[in-house]
Design a protein around this motif. Structure first.
Motif, PDB file in Angstrom:
ATOM      1  N   ARG A  33       0.836  -1.203   0.000  1.00 34.45           N
ATOM      2  CA  ARG A  33       0.000   0.000   0.000  1.00 34.45           C
ATOM      3  C   ARG A  33       0.871   1.254   0.000  1.00 34.45           C
ATOM      4  N   GLU A  34       1.951   1.216   0.755  1.00 38.96           N
ATOM      5  CA  GLU A  34       2.846   2.374   0.836  1.00 38.96           C
ATOM      6  C   GLU A  34       3.621   2.587  -0.455  1.00 38.96           C
ATOM      7  N   ALA A  35       3.692   1.535  -1.303  1.00 39.26           N
ATOM      8  CA  ALA A  35       4.413   1.641  -2.584  1.00 39.26           C
ATOM      9  C   ALA A  35       3.472   2.003  -3.721  1.00 39.26           C
ATOM     10  N   ALA A  36       2.377   2.693  -3.435  1.00 42.84           N
ATOM     11  CA  ALA A  36       1.385   3.024  -4.461  1.00 42.84           C
ATOM     12  C   ALA A  36       2.007   3.853  -5.574  1.00 42.84           C
ATOM     13  N   ALA A  37       1.650   3.506  -6.795  1.00 44.54           N
ATOM     14  CA  ALA A  37       2.159   4.221  -7.964  1.00 44.54           C
ATOM     15  C   ALA A  37       1.469   5.584  -8.084  1.00 44.54           C
ATOM     16  N   PRO A  38       1.985   6.473  -8.903  1.00 43.67           N
ATOM     17  CA  PRO A  38       1.355   7.797  -9.076  1.00 43.67           C
ATOM     18  C   PRO A  38      -0.074   7.685  -9.607  1.00 43.67           C
ATOM     19  N   ALA A  39      -0.907   8.644  -9.224  1.00 47.49           N
ATOM     20  CA  ALA A  39      -2.307   8.644  -9.641  1.00 47.49           C
ATOM     21  C   ALA A  39      -2.397   8.732 -11.162  1.00 47.49           C
ATOM     22  N   GLY A  40      -3.309   7.946 -11.731  1.00 45.41           N
ATOM     23  CA  GLY A  40      -3.536   7.955 -13.165  1.00 45.41           C
ATOM     24  C   GLY A  40      -2.556   7.115 -13.954  1.00 45.41           C
ATOM     25  N   SER A  41      -1.613   6.488 -13.284  1.00 47.75           N
ATOM     26  CA  SER A  41      -0.606   5.691 -14.003  1.00 47.75           C
ATOM     27  C   SER A  41      -1.129   4.279 -14.237  1.00 47.75           C
ATOM     28  N   ALA A  42      -0.535   3.624 -15.233  1.00 51.72           N
ATOM     29  CA  ALA A  42      -0.902   2.236 -15.510  1.00 51.72           C
ATOM     30  C   ALA A  42      -0.475   1.333 -14.365  1.00 51.72           C
ATOM     31  N   ALA A  43       0.596   1.686 -13.694  1.00 53.06           N
ATOM     32  CA  ALA A  43       1.079   0.873 -12.585  1.00 53.06           C
ATOM     33  C   ALA A  43       0.070   0.875 -11.433  1.00 53.06           C
ATOM     34  N   LEU A  44      -0.576   2.049 -11.181  1.00 49.82           N
ATOM     35  CA  LEU A  44      -1.572   2.102 -10.107  1.00 49.82           C
ATOM     36  C   LEU A  44      -2.791   1.272 -10.466  1.00 49.82           C
ATOM     37  N   LEU A  45      -3.225   1.327 -11.708  1.00 49.03           N
ATOM     38  CA  LEU A  45      -4.348   0.498 -12.147  1.00 49.03           C
ATOM     39  C   LEU A  45      -4.008  -0.988 -12.017  1.00 49.03           C
ATOM     40  N   MET A  46      -2.760  -1.345 -12.309  1.00 47.20           N
ATOM     41  CA  MET A  46      -2.332  -2.737 -12.164  1.00 47.20           C
ATOM     42  C   MET A  46      -2.343  -3.146 -10.691  1.00 47.20           C
ATOM     43  N   GLN A  47      -1.962  -2.229  -9.820  1.00 48.40           N
ATOM     44  CA  GLN A  47      -2.016  -2.520  -8.386  1.00 48.40           C
ATOM     45  C   GLN A  47      -3.452  -2.800  -7.948  1.00 48.40           C
ATOM     46  N   ILE A  48      -4.360  -1.954  -8.387  1.00 49.42           N
ATOM     47  CA  ILE A  48      -5.765  -2.133  -8.020  1.00 49.42           C
ATOM     48  C   ILE A  48      -6.283  -3.468  -8.534  1.00 49.42           C
ATOM     49  N   GLU A  49      -5.896  -3.818  -9.751  1.00 49.64           N
ATOM     50  CA  GLU A  49      -6.334  -5.101 -10.318  1.00 49.64           C
ATOM     51  C   GLU A  49      -5.804  -6.276  -9.491  1.00 49.64           C
TER      52      GLU A  49
ATOM     53  N   LYS B 293      -6.654   7.078  -4.244  1.00 55.20           N
ATOM     54  CA  LYS B 293      -5.620   7.789  -4.988  1.00 55.20           C
ATOM     55  C   LYS B 293      -5.981   7.905  -6.462  1.00 55.20           C
ATOM     56  N   GLN B 294      -6.664   6.881  -6.998  1.00 59.22           N
ATOM     57  CA  GLN B 294      -7.074   6.880  -8.399  1.00 59.22           C
ATOM     58  C   GLN B 294      -8.392   7.627  -8.594  1.00 59.22           C
ATOM     59  N   LYS B 295      -8.978   8.132  -7.494  1.00 56.88           N
ATOM     60  CA  LYS B 295     -10.236   8.878  -7.488  1.00 56.88           C
ATOM     61  C   LYS B 295     -11.418   8.033  -7.955  1.00 56.88           C
ATOM     62  N   LEU B 296     -11.362   6.746  -7.591  1.00 62.01           N
ATOM     63  CA  LEU B 296     -12.510   5.860  -7.794  1.00 62.01           C
ATOM     64  C   LEU B 296     -13.322   5.924  -6.519  1.00 62.01           C
ATOM     65  N   TRP B 297     -14.148   6.978  -6.374  1.00 66.52           N
ATOM     66  CA  TRP B 297     -14.748   7.316  -5.086  1.00 66.52           C
ATOM     67  C   TRP B 297     -15.637   6.206  -4.552  1.00 66.52           C
ATOM     68  N   GLY B 298     -16.466   5.611  -5.408  1.00 61.05           N
ATOM     69  CA  GLY B 298     -17.397   4.588  -4.934  1.00 61.05           C
ATOM     70  C   GLY B 298     -16.672   3.355  -4.401  1.00 61.05           C
ATOM     71  N   LYS B 299     -15.747   2.874  -5.188  1.00 61.27           N
ATOM     72  CA  LYS B 299     -14.967   1.701  -4.747  1.00 61.27           C
ATOM     73  C   LYS B 299     -14.163   2.022  -3.498  1.00 61.27           C
ATOM     74  N   ALA B 300     -13.586   3.201  -3.472  1.00 70.10           N
ATOM     75  CA  ALA B 300     -12.771   3.565  -2.320  1.00 70.10           C
ATOM     76  C   ALA B 300     -13.601   3.566  -1.050  1.00 70.10           C
ATOM     77  N   GLN B 301     -14.825   4.193  -1.134  1.00 69.81           N
ATOM     78  CA  GLN B 301     -15.653   4.245   0.072  1.00 69.81           C
ATOM     79  C   GLN B 301     -16.086   2.847   0.504  1.00 69.81           C
ATOM     80  N   ARG B 302     -16.441   2.002  -0.445  1.00 68.41           N
ATOM     81  CA  ARG B 302     -16.902   0.660  -0.104  1.00 68.41           C
ATOM     82  C   ARG B 302     -15.782  -0.144   0.581  1.00 68.41           C
ATOM     83  N   TYR B 303     -14.616  -0.109   0.025  1.00 68.79           N
ATOM     84  CA  TYR B 303     -13.523  -0.912   0.606  1.00 68.79           C
ATOM     85  C   TYR B 303     -13.041  -0.339   1.937  1.00 68.79           C
ATOM     86  N   LEU B 304     -13.031   0.992   2.058  1.00 72.85           N
ATOM     87  CA  LEU B 304     -12.591   1.592   3.317  1.00 72.85           C
ATOM     88  C   LEU B 304     -13.592   1.308   4.436  1.00 72.85           C
TER      89      LEU B 304
END
Length: 398
Positions: free
Chosen positions: A300-316, A341-352
């Motif tokens: 979690r602490e190694a999160a990639a920059p927002a909007g990057s393909a690496a962050l989307l891969m992390q989420i996947e 961080k990716q501003k996926l508000w709905g998913k973020a709220q549900r998982y948090l």
């Protein structure tokens, strides 16, 4: 019964001699001009026997007198051996009983016998060490410096006692001298391991742990703990820059890299130096082999920059893991943080919110409230954000 038979035999012999002598008319003439001596044969025989007995006694007395110095020396030597061996037995007994003062005194008596000097000196050194008498301990060991037969025993004892006295450098000198003589056995490796640990020479500690593991000479729990301490020091060294840290990580065997306690420390160190891509790779390889919440936290602490393909891969990756672990609070918090961080508000709220409901650790409760507060603040929901900030503060106090 035997005495009776001897008496009968002697009486029969006496009777036989008396009867034979009575009917023996012979005589013996000793002639030496101008002297002449006439003797009866019986008297001559008795005289010859008496002379034989006298000469026998004189010769035996002479031989006994000649042998007396040697017998006295042998007696004294036997007495010294008895006293020395008795002292050695008493020294061992007292050492095992924990009476170290008695053990050292008995060892001193035992060392008077040259054959016992080696073993007695080792006993005396151990006894003096137990009484924290370092000077006397060294004196005992110095007696064996020139004794090649006791060299290995002396060096092993020195290593063990110096390690116990927390003198790792001196102990390692003894180990090096022992290795130079060609002696390598399990106990020497174990003593060397303790000395290297005290000296905080962690690369050597790792080498010795691997060597001892091959011989099954370490308990698995101890081996794991020593590896953890070694990797913690090697990877958490603040003097490392990014390049030197990667160089150290390159020396870590593949089998150790995927272990959670190694991977989480490595990922944390890589994150601290901005090497987030490498940290994510380390965490993913470790989680694929063995799931551990500490590694998830570093992921979690190694999160990639927002909007990057690496962050989307992390989420996947996290969503795939969440399908197999739907109640894992740490994973839910990680997935919610990445989605935030990716501003996926709905998913973020549900998982948090899921992480908050499943969390039992105050740290996770505090972090979940903080992330939810940031989420509502980003959405302009100030009242909900303030509530979560307040809950985060309360969790911090509690």
């Amino acid at each position: 019964m035997r005495l009776f038979l001897w008496l009968v035999a002697m009486m029969a012999a006496a009777i036989g001699i008396a009867v034979t002598a009575r009917f023996n008319p012979g005589n013996v003439v000793l002639f030496y001009p101008p002297h002449r001596i006439d003797l009866s044969l019986n008297f001559f025989v008795v005289l010859e026997l008496a002379l034989f007995v006298f000469l026998y006694i004189v010769i035996r007395a002479f031989r006994a007198t000649v042998k007396m110095p040697r017998k006295v020396a042998a007696y004294r030597q036997q007495k010294r051996e008895r006293d020395g061996n008795k002292g050695l037995r008493e020294a061992l007994k007292a050492l095992f009983e924990g009476r170290f003062g008695h053990a050292e005194k008995a060892a001193l008596r035992a060392s008077e016998l040259p054959e016992n000097v080696g073993v007695a000196s080792l006993i005396g050194a151990r006894a003096a060490h137990r009484m924290r008498q370092s000077a006397r301990r060294d004196q005992w060991l110095n007696k064996l410096v020139d004794d090649n037969a006791m060299k290995t025993a002396r060096l092993m004892t020195m290593t063990e006692l110096l390690v116990d006295d927390h003198q790792p450098e001196a102990a390692l000198d003894a180990v090096r001298e022992l290795n130079a003589s060609g002696t390598r056995h399990i106990h020497a490796l174990q003593m060397s391991l303790k000395a290297q640990q005290q000296a905080k020479n962690w690369p050597e500690v790792l080498r010795l742990v691997r060597s001892l593991d091959k011989h099954r000479a370490l308990h698995p729990a101890l081996s794991s703990r020593l590896r953890e301490l070694a990797y913690d020091d090697l990877l958490s060294d603040p003097t490392h820059d990014a390049e030197s840290l990667l160089r150290v990580w390159g020396t870590v065997p593949t089998a150790d890299r995927i272990k959670p306690y190694v991977a989480c420390r490595a990922a944390a160190a890589l994150n601290a130096r901005g090497l987030h891509d490498e940290a994510r790779l380390v965490a993913e390889e470790s989680l694929a082999a063995d799931w551990d919440d500490r590694v998830v936290r570093t992921y979690r602490e190694a999160a990639a920059p927002a909007g990057s393909a690496a962050l989307l891969m992390q989420i996947e990756h996290c969503e795939n893991w969440a399908n197999a672990r739907p109640t894992d609070a740490e994973l839910a918090l990680t997935l919610g943080s990445l989605c935030l961080k990716q501003k996926l508000w709905g998913k973020a709220q549900r998982y948090l919110e899921q992480a908050l409901s499943d969390a039992s650790d105050p740290r996770m409760v505090r972090e979940s409230h903080l992330k939810l507060a940031q989420l509502h603040e980003a959405l302009g929901q100030d009242e909900e954000a303030a509530n979560h900030y307040r809950q985060c503060a309360l969790a911090t106090i509690l």
